[in-house]
Write an enzyme that holds these catalytic residues in place. Structure first.
Site, PDB file in Angstrom:
ATOM      1  N   PHE A   9       3.181  -0.090 -11.107  1.00 33.18           N
ATOM      2  CA  PHE A   9       4.465  -0.688 -11.532  1.00 33.18           C
ATOM      3  C   PHE A   9       4.276  -1.965 -12.365  1.00 33.18           C
ATOM      4  CE2 PHE A   9       7.668  -3.811  -9.579  1.00 33.18           C
ATOM      5  CZ  PHE A   9       8.545  -3.735 -10.648  1.00 33.18           C
ATOM      6  N   ALA A  32      -7.317   3.890 -10.421  1.00 37.95           N
ATOM      7  CA  ALA A  32      -7.778   5.047  -9.640  1.00 37.95           C
ATOM      8  C   ALA A  32      -6.732   6.169  -9.606  1.00 37.95           C
ATOM      9  CB  ALA A  32      -8.106   4.606  -8.210  1.00 37.95           C
ATOM     10  N   THR A  34      -3.976   6.500  -7.803  1.00 35.64           N
ATOM     11  CA  THR A  34      -3.562   6.872  -6.446  1.00 35.64           C
ATOM     12  C   THR A  34      -2.146   7.441  -6.568  1.00 35.64           C
ATOM     13  OG1 THR A  34      -2.432   4.786  -5.997  1.00 35.64           O
ATOM     14  CG2 THR A  34      -4.812   4.857  -5.540  1.00 35.64           C
ATOM     15  N   GLU A  78      -3.434  -1.492  -2.943  1.00 34.97           N
ATOM     16  CA  GLU A  78      -2.423  -0.754  -2.195  1.00 34.97           C
ATOM     17  C   GLU A  78      -1.321  -1.765  -1.940  1.00 34.97           C
ATOM     18  OE1 GLU A  78      -2.053   2.377  -1.248  1.00 34.97           O
ATOM     19  OE2 GLU A  78      -3.949   3.059  -2.078  1.00 34.97           O
ATOM     20  N   THR A 118       0.679 -11.988  -3.698  1.00 37.83           N
ATOM     21  CA  THR A 118       2.062 -11.937  -3.220  1.00 37.83           C
ATOM     22  C   THR A 118       2.369 -13.135  -2.318  1.00 37.83           C
ATOM     23  OG1 THR A 118       3.433 -10.731  -1.622  1.00 37.83           O
ATOM     24  CG2 THR A 118       1.104 -10.382  -1.446  1.00 37.83           C
ATOM     25  N   ASP A 119       3.659 -13.474  -2.210  1.00 37.22           N
ATOM     26  CA  ASP A 119       4.042 -14.549  -1.283  1.00 37.22           C
ATOM     27  C   ASP A 119       3.951 -14.091   0.175  1.00 37.22           C
ATOM     28  OD1 ASP A 119       6.204 -12.821  -1.354  1.00 37.22           O
ATOM     29  OD2 ASP A 119       7.712 -14.344  -1.768  1.00 37.22           O
ATOM     30  N   GLU A 120       3.759 -12.783   0.391  1.00 43.08           N
ATOM     31  CA  GLU A 120       3.704 -12.287   1.772  1.00 43.08           C
ATOM     32  C   GLU A 120       2.473 -12.805   2.529  1.00 43.08           C
ATOM     33  OE1 GLU A 120       4.785  -8.155   2.259  1.00 43.08           O
ATOM     34  OE2 GLU A 120       5.894  -8.181   0.381  1.00 43.08           O
ATOM     35  N   TYR A 145      -0.862  -4.941   5.062  1.00 40.95           N
ATOM     36  CA  TYR A 145      -0.820  -5.193   3.609  1.00 40.95           C
ATOM     37  C   TYR A 145      -1.039  -6.669   3.310  1.00 40.95           C
ATOM     38  CZ  TYR A 145       1.311  -6.397  -0.898  1.00 40.95           C
ATOM     39  OH  TYR A 145       1.551  -6.934  -2.144  1.00 40.95           O
ATOM     40  N   ALA A 147      -2.168  -9.033   5.180  1.00 39.23           N
ATOM     41  CA  ALA A 147      -3.454  -9.553   5.668  1.00 39.23           C
ATOM     42  C   ALA A 147      -4.574  -9.236   4.677  1.00 39.23           C
ATOM     43  CB  ALA A 147      -3.781  -8.968   7.043  1.00 39.23           C
ATOM     44  N   THR A 148      -4.515  -8.045   4.067  1.00 46.49           N
ATOM     45  CA  THR A 148      -5.581  -7.713   3.108  1.00 46.49           C
ATOM     46  C   THR A 148      -5.395  -8.484   1.805  1.00 46.49           C
ATOM     47  OG1 THR A 148      -4.380  -5.739   2.328  1.00 46.49           O
ATOM     48  CG2 THR A 148      -6.026  -5.419   4.077  1.00 46.49           C
ATOM     49  N   LYS A 149      -4.140  -8.746   1.409  1.00 47.09           N
ATOM     50  CA  LYS A 149      -3.930  -9.567   0.213  1.00 47.09           C
ATOM     51  C   LYS A 149      -4.380 -11.010   0.482  1.00 47.09           C
ATOM     52  CE  LYS A 149      -2.443  -8.635  -3.247  1.00 47.09           C
ATOM     53  NZ  LYS A 149      -3.067  -8.052  -4.490  1.00 47.09           N
ATOM     54  N   ASP A 267      14.442  -0.532  12.414  1.00 50.23           N
ATOM     55  CA  ASP A 267      13.745  -1.601  11.704  1.00 50.23           C
ATOM     56  C   ASP A 267      12.250  -1.297  11.560  1.00 50.23           C
ATOM     57  OD1 ASP A 267      13.582  -3.942  10.345  1.00 50.23           O
ATOM     58  OD2 ASP A 267      14.148  -5.241  12.021  1.00 50.23           O
TER      59      ASP A 267
HETATM   60  P1  NAD Z   1       1.690  -0.324  -7.319  1.00 48.84           P
HETATM   61  O1  NAD Z   1       1.404   0.274  -5.999  1.00 48.84           O
HETATM   62  O2  NAD Z   1       2.881   0.142  -8.080  1.00 48.84           O
HETATM   63  O3  NAD Z   1       0.424  -0.145  -8.266  1.00 48.84           O
HETATM   64  C1  NAD Z   1      -0.892  -0.343  -7.849  1.00 48.84           C
HETATM   65  C2  NAD Z   1      -1.824   0.299  -8.872  1.00 48.84           C
HETATM   66  O4  NAD Z   1      -3.174   0.059  -8.436  1.00 48.84           O
HETATM   67  C3  NAD Z   1      -1.653   1.821  -8.973  1.00 48.84           C
HETATM   68  O5  NAD Z   1      -1.675   2.214 -10.321  1.00 48.84           O
HETATM   69  C4  NAD Z   1      -2.857   2.369  -8.226  1.00 48.84           C
HETATM   70  O6  NAD Z   1      -3.281   3.638  -8.712  1.00 48.84           O
HETATM   71  C5  NAD Z   1      -3.893   1.280  -8.487  1.00 48.84           C
HETATM   72  N1  NAD Z   1      -4.932   1.227  -7.445  1.00 48.84           N
HETATM   73  C6  NAD Z   1      -4.767   1.164  -6.102  1.00 48.84           C
HETATM   74  N2  NAD Z   1      -5.956   1.132  -5.490  1.00 48.84           N
HETATM   75  C7  NAD Z   1      -6.891   1.168  -6.473  1.00 48.84           C
HETATM   76  C8  NAD Z   1      -8.311   1.156  -6.479  1.00 48.84           C
HETATM   77  N3  NAD Z   1      -9.008   1.125  -5.344  1.00 48.84           N
HETATM   78  N4  NAD Z   1      -8.958   1.181  -7.664  1.00 48.84           N
HETATM   79  C9  NAD Z   1      -8.264   1.225  -8.840  1.00 48.84           C
HETATM   80  N5  NAD Z   1      -6.922   1.257  -8.891  1.00 48.84           N
HETATM   81  C10 NAD Z   1      -6.246   1.219  -7.718  1.00 48.84           C
HETATM   82  O7  NAD Z   1       1.748  -1.889  -7.063  1.00 48.84           O
HETATM   83  P2  NAD Z   1       2.545  -3.034  -7.823  1.00 48.84           P
HETATM   84  O8  NAD Z   1       3.853  -3.223  -7.158  1.00 48.84           O
HETATM   85  O9  NAD Z   1       2.484  -2.804  -9.280  1.00 48.84           O
HETATM   86  O10 NAD Z   1       1.643  -4.297  -7.441  1.00 48.84           O
HETATM   87  C11 NAD Z   1       0.586  -4.729  -8.288  1.00 48.84           C
HETATM   88  C12 NAD Z   1      -0.020  -5.997  -7.724  1.00 48.84           C
HETATM   89  O11 NAD Z   1       0.989  -6.998  -7.631  1.00 48.84           O
HETATM   90  C13 NAD Z   1      -0.601  -5.841  -6.322  1.00 48.84           C
HETATM   91  O12 NAD Z   1      -1.781  -6.597  -6.260  1.00 48.84           O
HETATM   92  C14 NAD Z   1       0.476  -6.432  -5.411  1.00 48.84           C
HETATM   93  O13 NAD Z   1      -0.091  -6.951  -4.242  1.00 48.84           O
HETATM   94  C15 NAD Z   1       1.028  -7.527  -6.305  1.00 48.84           C
HETATM   95  N6  NAD Z   1       2.432  -7.919  -6.046  1.00 48.84           N
HETATM   96  C16 NAD Z   1       3.415  -6.989  -5.991  1.00 48.84           C
HETATM   97  C17 NAD Z   1       4.741  -7.381  -5.793  1.00 48.84           C
HETATM   98  C18 NAD Z   1       5.877  -6.385  -5.779  1.00 48.84           C
HETATM   99  O14 NAD Z   1       7.019  -6.760  -5.499  1.00 48.84           O
HETATM  100  N7  NAD Z   1       5.647  -5.115  -6.079  1.00 48.84           N
HETATM  101  C19 NAD Z   1       5.046  -8.745  -5.638  1.00 48.84           C
HETATM  102  C20 NAD Z   1       3.993  -9.678  -5.695  1.00 48.84           C
HETATM  103  C21 NAD Z   1       2.700  -9.251  -5.914  1.00 48.84           C
HETATM  104  P1  TYD Z   2       9.981  -3.580   0.183  1.00 50.51           P
HETATM  105  O1  TYD Z   2      10.442  -3.164  -1.178  1.00 50.51           O
HETATM  106  O2  TYD Z   2       9.194  -2.621   0.987  1.00 50.51           O
HETATM  107  O3  TYD Z   2       9.189  -4.960  -0.028  1.00 50.51           O
HETATM  108  P2  TYD Z   2       8.546  -5.973   1.083  1.00 50.51           P
HETATM  109  O4  TYD Z   2       8.593  -5.375   2.421  1.00 50.51           O
HETATM  110  O5  TYD Z   2       7.142  -6.065   0.585  1.00 50.51           O
HETATM  111  O6  TYD Z   2       9.342  -7.221   0.970  1.00 50.51           O
HETATM  112  O7  TYD Z   2      11.248  -4.000   1.056  1.00 50.51           O
HETATM  113  C1  TYD Z   2      12.067  -5.098   0.707  1.00 50.51           C
HETATM  114  C2  TYD Z   2      12.982  -5.395   1.891  1.00 50.51           C
HETATM  115  O8  TYD Z   2      13.892  -4.293   2.085  1.00 50.51           O
HETATM  116  C3  TYD Z   2      12.244  -5.534   3.202  1.00 50.51           C
HETATM  117  O9  TYD Z   2      12.912  -6.538   3.978  1.00 50.51           O
HETATM  118  C4  TYD Z   2      12.393  -4.185   3.879  1.00 50.51           C
HETATM  119  C5  TYD Z   2      13.749  -3.723   3.384  1.00 50.51           C
HETATM  120  N1  TYD Z   2      13.935  -2.257   3.197  1.00 50.51           N
HETATM  121  C6  TYD Z   2      15.127  -1.659   3.651  1.00 50.51           C
HETATM  122  O10 TYD Z   2      16.018  -2.298   4.264  1.00 50.51           O
HETATM  123  N2  TYD Z   2      15.317  -0.323   3.401  1.00 50.51           N
HETATM  124  C7  TYD Z   2      14.379   0.432   2.732  1.00 50.51           C
HETATM  125  O11 TYD Z   2      14.609   1.645   2.543  1.00 50.51           O
HETATM  126  C8  TYD Z   2      13.159  -0.202   2.275  1.00 50.51           C
HETATM  127  C9  TYD Z   2      12.113   0.587   1.547  1.00 50.51           C
HETATM  128  C10 TYD Z   2      12.991  -1.554   2.529  1.00 50.51           C
END
Ligand code: NAD
Ligand code: TYD
Length: 329
Positions: A9, A32, A34, A78, A118-120, A145, A147-149, A267
Site C-alpha cells: 500500500f 516478496a 506476499t 508484515e 509506526t506509532d504503534e 505486530y 513488538a516486531t516493529k 473486540d
Molecule cells: P502492506 O502490508 O500493504 O505492504 C507491505 C509490503 O511488504 C507488501 O508488498 C509485501 O509483499 C512486502 N513484504 C512483506 N514481507 C516482505 C519480505 N519479507 N520481503 C520483501 N517484501 C515483503 O503494508 P503498508 O501498510 O504499506 O505498510 C508499509 C510500512 O509502513 C510497514 O513497515 C508498516 O509497518 C508501516 N506503517 C504502516 C502504516 C499503515 O497505516 N498502514 C502506518 C505507519 C507505518
Molecule cells: P486497522 O486498520 O487494523 O489499524 P490498527 O489496528 O493498526 O490501528 O484498524 C484501525 C482501527 O479500527 C483499530 O482500532 C481496529 C478497528 N477496526 C474495526 O473496528 N473494525 C474492523 O473491521 C477493522 C479491520 C478494524
C-alpha cells in the site's frame, strides 16, 4: 533508490510519487509479493522502474541490490495487527530479521537508509485525553505486530550508534488512501458498503486513531530524506484524530447511507485504545504540512477510488474476509 516493500500500500504510493515527481531517482523495488503485495499496484509505473521479486531476509539478494543503490527506503513488513494475533511467525521473520539483513547490507556498502515505522511501537494512550506521542515517548508495544516493529526500530537505532550507519526513522499514524488492502479498517468498511453489507466495528467503537493520507506520509518521507538529520526519528501525523465509531459514521454519511447502519463485532484482544502523534518536530524543523487536512475530502476521494477499482479489491477482499471469519470479526 531501492524501495523494499514497494508493491504494498504505502510503498506503491511512494513509488508512484517518486516516479512522477522526482525524475532524479531511478527506482528499484524489492518485494516478496506476499498476500499484501501485488505488481498490479505498480502497473502504471511498470516501465519506469526495475522490479525484483524477493525477500528482505535473503542476504545475498539484498546485498547485491543495496550495493547498486545510493539510498534505501525500507517499507517491507508484515503490517496487520489481526494477522499478527493469528500467526506472529512471519512478523518476526520479515520485520525483525528482514530489517537486520537490510541494516547489515547498508552497513557493508555505506548507504543511506530511511526506515519506515509506526506509532504503534509506543503502545497506546488513554481515551478522552489530549496527550500525544513524541519522539521521546517510551516504547511499549502491545501486539506481535507492534513488538516486531519496535524491535526493528531499535535495531536501526543501534546500528546508527554502534556502526555509524546513516539512517533516519519515521513513525507514522494510521494511513488511508488508494491501494490499501481491504483487510484494513477504512477499505474494509468502504468495500463492505459497496457490497451492500454493514461495516464492522470492533468492541465499543470508542478506540481512536489519527488518520493521515498516504500522500502526506510519503511527502514526509521525501522531506526527511532530503533534510532529516542522521540518527533522528520523526513522528508523522495529520492531527485528524477520531474514534472508530465516528469514522464509520463519516464513511456511511459520505456514501449516502444511514449513519447507524453498522454492526458491532467482538473486540480485538489487547486492542490499543488511542494513538495520536505530536508531529511538531517534522513541521517546525523540516516544514512538513499535510495536504489532506480535512478528513472528509481525503476520505471522499479514497472512496471514489474503491468505487472505480472493484477489479483490484474484490479478490483480495474475499481472502481477507475468510481470515476474519476464523477470528469471528
Ligand atoms: P502492506 O502490508 O500493504 O505492504 C507491505 C509490503 O511488504 C507488501 O508488498 C509485501 O509483499 C512486502 N513484504 C512483506 N514481507 C516482505 C519480505 N519479507 N520481503 C520483501 N517484501 C515483503 O503494508 P503498508 O501498510 O504499506 O505498510 C508499509 C510500512 O509502513 C510497514 O513497515 C508498516 O509497518 C508501516 N506503517 C504502516 C502504516 C499503515 O497505516 N498502514 C502506518 C505507519 C507505518
Ligand atoms: P486497522 O486498520 O487494523 O489499524 P490498527 O489496528 O493498526 O490501528 O484498524 C484501525 C482501527 O479500527 C483499530 O482500532 C481496529 C478497528 N477496526 C474495526 O473496528 N473494525 C474492523 O473491521 C477493522 C479491520 C478494524
Amino acid at each position: 533508490m531501492l524501495v523494499t516493500g514497494g508493491a504494498g500500500f504505502i510503498g506503491a504510493n511512494f513509488v508512484h510519487h517518486t516516479v512522477t515527481r522526482r525524475s532524479d531517482f531511478e527506482v528499484c523495488v524489492l518485494d516478496a509479493l506476499t498476500y499484501a503485495g501485488d505488481r498490479d499496484n505498480l502497473k502504471e509505473v511498470a516501465h519506469d522502474i526495475r522490479f525484483v521479486e524477493g525477500n528482505v531476509c535473503d542476504t545475498e539478494l539484498v546485498d547485491r541490490l543495496v550495493a547498486d543503490a545510493d539510498v534505501v527506503i525500507h517499507f517491507a513488513a508484515e503490517s496487520h495487527v489481526d494477522n499478527s494475533l493469528r500467526d506472529p511467525g512471519p512478523f518476526v521473520r520479515s520485520n525483525i530479521i528482514g530489517t537486520y539483513v537490510v541494516l547489515e547490507a547498508v552497513r557493508r556498502h555505506g548507504r543511506r537508509l530511511h526506515h519506515i515505522s509506526t506509532d504503534e511501537v509506543f503502545g497506546d494512550l488513554e481515551l478522552d485525553a489530549d496527550d500525544r506521542f513524541t519522539e521521546a515517548s517510551a516504547y511499549n508495544p502491545s501486539s506481535p505486530y507492534s513488538a516486531t516493529k519496535a524491535s526493528s526500530d531499535m535495531l536501526v537505532r543501534a546500528w546508527v550508534r554502534s556502526f555509524e550507519v546513516a539512517a533516519t526513522l519515521s513513525n507514522c499514524a494510521n494511513n488511508y488512501g488508494p491501494y490499501q488492502h481491504p483487510e484494513k479498517f477504512v477499505p474494509r468498511q468502504v468495500t463492505h458498503i459497496l457490497q451492500g453489507r454493514p461495516p464492522r466495528l470492533y468492541g465499543t467503537g470508542r478506540n481512536a486513531r489519527e488518520w493521515t493520507h498516504v500522500e502526506d506520509h510519503n511527502d514526509a518521507v521525501h522531506l526527511i530524506l532530503e533534510k532529516g538529520r542522521i540518527g533522528e526519528t520523526y513522528l508523522i501525523g495529520s492531527g485528524c484524530e477520531v474514534t472508530n465509531k465516528a469514522m464509520v459514521e463519516l464513511i456511511l454519511e459520505l456514501m449516502g447511507e444511514p449513519v447507524d447502519r453498522y454492526e458491532k463485532v467482538p473486540d480485538r484482544p489487547g486492542h490499543d485504545l488511542r494513538y495520536a502523534n505530536d508531529s511538531s518536530k517534522l513541521r517546525n524543523l523540516l516544514g512538513w504540512r499535510p495536504r489532506h487536512r480535512h478528513l472528509g475530502s481525503g476520505l471522499a476521494t479514497t472512496i471514489d477510488w474503491y468505487r472505480e477499482n472493484e477489479w483490484w479489491w474484490k479478490p483480495r477482499k474475499e481472502a481477507a474476509e475468510l481470515r476474519y471469519s476464523e477470528l469471528g470479526r
